[in-house]
Motif scaffolding. Structure first.
Motif: not given
Length: 310
Positions: A9-12, A145-148, A303-305
Motif C-alpha cells: 500500500p505504501h507504493r500505491l 509501531h508505524g508501518r512502512g 519497517h520490514p512490513n
C-alpha cells in the motif's frame, strides 16, 4: 511516481506523504521536509493534527471545568494550526495537492494508523504535552509501531532539514529484515541524485562505552567477512540503481557513534527496524534514541512490513 502495486500500500499512486503537526518548531520543520518530499515525488500531502480529546476530557472532568467550550476552543486552535501548516507547505510548492485532517485520537494512535496507507510518514522532534510530543513516548511509539517508512525530520533549521547536498547514509546490519532499509536508501539516493554511503559495523558494541576500540578491523579474516556481508547486501540494489554511486564503510564497532558522525554531513540517514547483526536492537535501545533525538539530519526508519520507493 511509481505504479500501483497491490501487494504494497505504501507504493500505491494514491498513497500520500503524511506529516503530523502540533504547532511546535519541530512540527514546522517536519512540514517543510514532507512538502519537499511530496513535491519531488508528485504525491499528495496530508497534514494531520491529533487533539487527544479523550485525555483532555478526563483532565477537565477532574478539575470540574466546563468541557464543551474548552473542547471547541481546542478544535478551533487545531484548525488554525492546520491552515498555517498548509500555507507553509504551499510556500515549498504552490502546486502541491494538500489535504488536512483533524483527529480526536491520541497523536501516536492517529499517526500509526495513517502510516499503514502512507507512502511515508513524517514527524518532528519537539512537541508539547497533549499534542504531538515527539521527544517523548509518542515519538518512540510511532517510530517503533508505524508501518512502512517513518521519517524523523531532525535539523537545527529548515536549511538543514531539507538539504540537497551531502550523501544518503544507510546502516547495513546483514539481516534479511534490513533489506527494506537498503532499498529505501538506494531509492532516496537516486531520487536526490546523491551518493550513497553504506555503513556496516562488525560488532554492535557501543563505541562511546568502549572508546579504546580501534576504528579499523585489523584481523584480516574478520575484515574480509565484514566486507563480504556489506557487499552481499548492496550488490543487488546496485544493479537496480546503476546510476547511484556507492561508498562502502566497514567499522569494527560503534553503530551509534558511526551513524551519528555520518549524520553531520548527510542529508538523510536510513536505518531498518528491529534488525540484527551490527545494528541489532537499533530501535530498542540507546542507538535508536540517539539517532531519532540527536542526529544532525533527518532519520528514516524503514519497517520490514513495507518498502519505500519514489
Amino acid at each position: 511516481m511509481s505504479a500501483d502495486r497491490g501487494d504494497d500500500p505504501h507504493r500505491l499512486t494514491s498513497a500520500p506523504v503524511v506529516v503530523g503537526i502540533d504547532g511546535s518548531p519541530g512540527a514546522a520543520r517536519a512540514v517543510d521536509w514532507a512538502a519537499d518530499a511530496a513535491s519531488r515525488r508528485r504525491r499528495r500531502l496530508e497534514i494531520v493534527h491529533a487533539l487527544d480529546l479523550m485525555a483532555t476530557r478526563s483532565a477537565l472532568d477532574v478539575y470540574d471545568v466546563m468541557v464543551p467550550p474548552v473542547l471547541e476552543t481546542i478544535r478551533a486552535h487545531g484548525v488554525e494550526q492546520l491552515t498555517a501548516a498548509a500555507e507553509a507547505a504551499r510556500r515549498v510548492d504552490p502546486d502541491l495537492d494538500i489535504i488536512v485532517s483533524i483527529s480526536e485520537q491520541s497523536p501516536a494512535r492517529a499517526l500509526i494508523e495513517r502510516s499503514a496507507i502512507a507512502h511515508l510518514l513524517v514527524v518532528g522532534t519537539s512537541g508539547t504535552g497533549g499534542t504531538i510530543a515527539h521527544l517523548g513516548s509518542t515519538l518512540l511509539a510511532v517510530v517503533n509501531h508505524g508501518r512502512g517508512a517513518v521519517v524523523v525530520a531532525r535539523g537545527a533549521d529548515t536549511a538543514q532539514v531539507t538539504p540537497h547536498e551531502g550523501p544518503v547514509v544507510v546502516g547495513v546490519d546483514g539481516s534479511a529484515r534490513g533489506a527494506a532499509a537498503i532499498g529505501a536508501a538506494f531509492a532516496e539516493a537516486a531520487d536526490r541524485r546523491a551518493r550513497l554511503v553504506a555503513v556496516h559495523t562488525w560488532s554492535d558494541l557501543s563505541f562511546d562505552r568502549f572508546g579504546a576500540l580501534p576504528e579499523i578491523i585489523r584481523d584480516a579474516e574478520v575484515r574480509a567477512r565484514a566486507d563480504a556481508v556489506l557487499a552481499e547486501q548492496v550488490v543487488g540494489w546496485q544493479e537496480k540503481f546503476p546510476d547511484v554511486e556507492v561508498v562502502r564503510k566497514v567499522y569494527l564497532a560503534g553503530p551509534r557513534f558511526r551513524l551519528l558522525a555520518w549524520s553531520k554531513v548527510a542529508q538523510l540517514v536510513v536505518v531498518g527496524n528491529r534488525g540484527r547483526g551490527g545494528f541489532r536492537g537499533l530501535l530498542l535501545g540507546s542507538t535508536s534514541n540517539s539517532l531519532v533525538q540527536h542526529a544532525d539530519c533527518p532519520v528514516m526508519v524503514v519497517h520490514p512490513n513495507g518498502s519505500h520507493s519514489s
